[in-house]
Design an enzyme around this catalytic site. Structure first.
Site, PDB file in Angstrom:
ATOM      1  N   ASP A  16       0.875  -1.182  -0.024  1.00 56.18           N
ATOM      2  CA  ASP A  16      -0.088   0.077  -0.064  1.00 56.18           C
ATOM      3  C   ASP A  16       0.944   1.309   0.148  1.00 56.18           C
ATOM      4  O   ASP A  16       1.907   1.193   0.628  1.00 56.18           O
ATOM      5  CB  ASP A  16      -0.787   0.017   1.108  1.00 56.18           C
ATOM      6  CG  ASP A  16      -2.128   1.092   1.120  1.00 56.18           C
ATOM      7  OD1 ASP A  16      -2.211   1.634  -0.001  1.00 56.18           O
ATOM      8  OD2 ASP A  16      -2.496   1.124   2.196  1.00 56.18           O
ATOM      9  N   ARG A  29       0.511   9.161 -10.211  1.00 55.65           N
ATOM     10  CA  ARG A  29       0.678   7.790  -9.520  1.00 55.65           C
ATOM     11  C   ARG A  29       1.183   6.694 -10.033  1.00 55.65           C
ATOM     12  O   ARG A  29       1.908   5.773  -9.384  1.00 55.65           O
ATOM     13  CB  ARG A  29      -0.956   7.688  -9.496  1.00 55.65           C
ATOM     14  CG  ARG A  29      -1.993   8.612  -8.450  1.00 55.65           C
ATOM     15  CD  ARG A  29      -3.270   8.008  -8.308  1.00 55.65           C
ATOM     16  NE  ARG A  29      -3.486   6.845  -8.005  1.00 55.65           N
ATOM     17  CZ  ARG A  29      -3.584   6.461  -6.612  1.00 55.65           C
ATOM     18  NH1 ARG A  29      -3.450   7.172  -5.793  1.00 55.65           N
ATOM     19  NH2 ARG A  29      -3.704   5.099  -6.251  1.00 55.65           N
ATOM     20  N   ASN A  64     -10.088  -2.617  -7.172  1.00 58.11           N
ATOM     21  CA  ASN A  64      -9.126  -1.526  -7.971  1.00 58.11           C
ATOM     22  C   ASN A  64      -9.768  -1.521  -9.351  1.00 58.11           C
ATOM     23  O   ASN A  64      -9.249  -0.568  -9.862  1.00 58.11           O
ATOM     24  CB  ASN A  64      -7.661  -2.315  -8.096  1.00 58.11           C
ATOM     25  CG  ASN A  64      -6.950  -2.234  -6.824  1.00 58.11           C
ATOM     26  OD1 ASN A  64      -5.985  -2.977  -6.435  1.00 58.11           O
ATOM     27  ND2 ASN A  64      -7.218  -1.240  -5.992  1.00 58.11           N
ATOM     28  N   GLU A 203       0.081 -13.968  11.760  1.00 54.91           N
ATOM     29  CA  GLU A 203       0.669 -12.676  12.682  1.00 54.91           C
ATOM     30  C   GLU A 203       0.655 -11.574  11.611  1.00 54.91           C
ATOM     31  O   GLU A 203       1.259 -11.780  10.536  1.00 54.91           O
ATOM     32  CB  GLU A 203       1.993 -12.864  12.988  1.00 54.91           C
ATOM     33  CG  GLU A 203       2.318 -14.100  13.994  1.00 54.91           C
ATOM     34  CD  GLU A 203       1.906 -13.646  15.438  1.00 54.91           C
ATOM     35  OE1 GLU A 203       1.900 -12.467  15.613  1.00 54.91           O
ATOM     36  OE2 GLU A 203       1.232 -14.315  16.177  1.00 54.91           O
TER      37      GLU A 203
HETATM   38  C1  FPP Z   1      -1.404   0.258  -3.694  1.00 51.04           C
HETATM   39  O1  FPP Z   1      -0.874   1.588  -3.747  1.00 51.04           O
HETATM   40  C2  FPP Z   1      -0.875  -0.447  -4.837  1.00 51.04           C
HETATM   41  C3  FPP Z   1      -1.385  -1.068  -5.817  1.00 51.04           C
HETATM   42  C4  FPP Z   1      -2.995  -1.043  -5.685  1.00 51.04           C
HETATM   43  C5  FPP Z   1      -0.929  -1.909  -6.959  1.00 51.04           C
HETATM   44  C6  FPP Z   1       0.210  -2.674  -6.525  1.00 51.04           C
HETATM   45  C7  FPP Z   1       1.142  -2.681  -7.608  1.00 51.04           C
HETATM   46  C8  FPP Z   1       2.538  -2.610  -7.683  1.00 51.04           C
HETATM   47  C9  FPP Z   1       3.370  -2.741  -6.613  1.00 51.04           C
HETATM   48  C10 FPP Z   1       3.221  -2.653  -8.979  1.00 51.04           C
HETATM   49  C11 FPP Z   1       3.191  -3.688  -9.822  1.00 51.04           C
HETATM   50  C12 FPP Z   1       3.237  -5.105  -9.319  1.00 51.04           C
HETATM   51  C13 FPP Z   1       3.727  -6.261  -9.622  1.00 51.04           C
HETATM   52  C14 FPP Z   1       3.345  -7.463  -9.063  1.00 51.04           C
HETATM   53  C15 FPP Z   1       4.845  -5.856 -10.446  1.00 51.04           C
HETATM   54  P1  FPP Z   1      -2.088   2.785  -3.754  1.00 51.04           P
HETATM   55  O2  FPP Z   1      -2.380   2.959  -5.395  1.00 51.04           O
HETATM   56  O3  FPP Z   1      -3.435   2.029  -3.289  1.00 51.04           O
HETATM   57  O4  FPP Z   1      -1.525   3.852  -2.990  1.00 51.04           O
HETATM   58  P2  FPP Z   1      -2.282   4.896  -2.400  1.00 51.04           P
HETATM   59  O5  FPP Z   1      -3.132   4.132  -0.978  1.00 51.04           O
HETATM   60  O6  FPP Z   1      -1.329   5.657  -1.633  1.00 51.04           O
HETATM   61  O7  FPP Z   1      -3.229   5.607  -3.333  1.00 51.04           O
END
Ligand code: FPP
Length: 236
Positions: A16, A29, A64, A203
């Protein structure tokens, strides 16, 4: 083996804070998601060093899909790039890839890439990298319940024979051990519809850093914290 020395066999991570990390720096973003992919590489390396057997990453939740189309498309293409670039590493390091979730909702190109790598790595045993994609814990449970109900309707099983083991065998995570440790970054204290059934005894370690800042040392620190807890609550 002494309980206090145990390495978690399965680590699950809610990655996150990509968006907030980018915002803090005045970046779009997507730059946060890109930097987040570097953290994924770090964490994979650390887990291999520790001999962790399963690493499950919450890469894209059912919720998402509600993000702006542009961000969804960018995340999918980032994922495809990651997989394309990673294939050599996964093969060299003997890491198996497995996707869990409603994978059939993903774009064709993403699905094809995943299927190709799942097949190419299916016999690898060093570690399984599990990507939760279009994953929702409630959907996972409902889907399992549907399958059991259908089996019962076909007369293959009696409802009275349903138990936790049978139920778990119908979840997207069938055949995997439950996570020992769940890490969430950016300080939020929520499970956000991740592995609801599977984390009953897991945990949790909450880390304040945003996901793009999470490095190998942070993973080691979370594992240390996990080991300490086991020392405190060890079986007596
Ligand atoms: C949360 O940050 C993250 C995601 C919704 C996506 C996770 C994706 C990656 C780490 C990139 C690529 C993944 C792989 C497996 C290569 P957020 O966008 O919810 O952040 P925020 O809460 O600060 O808006």
């Amino acid at each position: 083996m002494e309980k206090t020395r145990e390495t978690p066999q399965h680590i699950a991570i809610i990655m996150d804070g990509n968006g907030r990390w980018a915002k803090q720096r005045g970046l779009p973003r997507l730059a946060g998601h890109r930097a987040g992919a570097d953290s994924v590489r770090e964490v994979m390396k650390a887990c291999l060093e520790l001999n962790v057997k399963y690493l499950t990453l919450y890469a894209f939740s059912s919720e998402n899909w509600n993000r702006p189309e542009k961000e969804v498309t960018a995340l999918m293409s980032l994922l495809e790039q990651f997989l394309a670039n990673k294939l050599d590493d996964l093969v060299r390091l003997k890491v198996r890839l497995r996707a869990i979730g409603q994978v059939d909702r993903l774009p064709n190109s993403t699905r094809e890439k995943i299927a190709e790598i799942e097949q190419a790595t299916q016999h690898h045993q060093a570690m399984t990298l599990v990507l939760a994609l279009s994953y929702g814990g409630r959907e996972d449970i409902i889907n399992a319940a549907k399958q059991l109900a259908e089996d019962a309707l076909r007369g293959e099983i009696l409802p009275s024979a349903f138990d936790a083991e049978l139920f778990a065998s119908k979840l997207h995570t069938a055949g995997m051990p439950d996570p020992d440790l769940l890490i969430r970054t950016s300080g939020e204290m929520r499970v956000s519809n991740f592995l609801l059934w599977q984390i009953s005894y897991t945990e949790m370690v909450i880390v304040k850093k945003f996901w793009p800042e999470f490095r190998e040392g942070d993973l080691f620190a979370a594992v240390d914290e996990y080991r300490k807890r086991h020392r405190r609550f060890g079986s007596l």
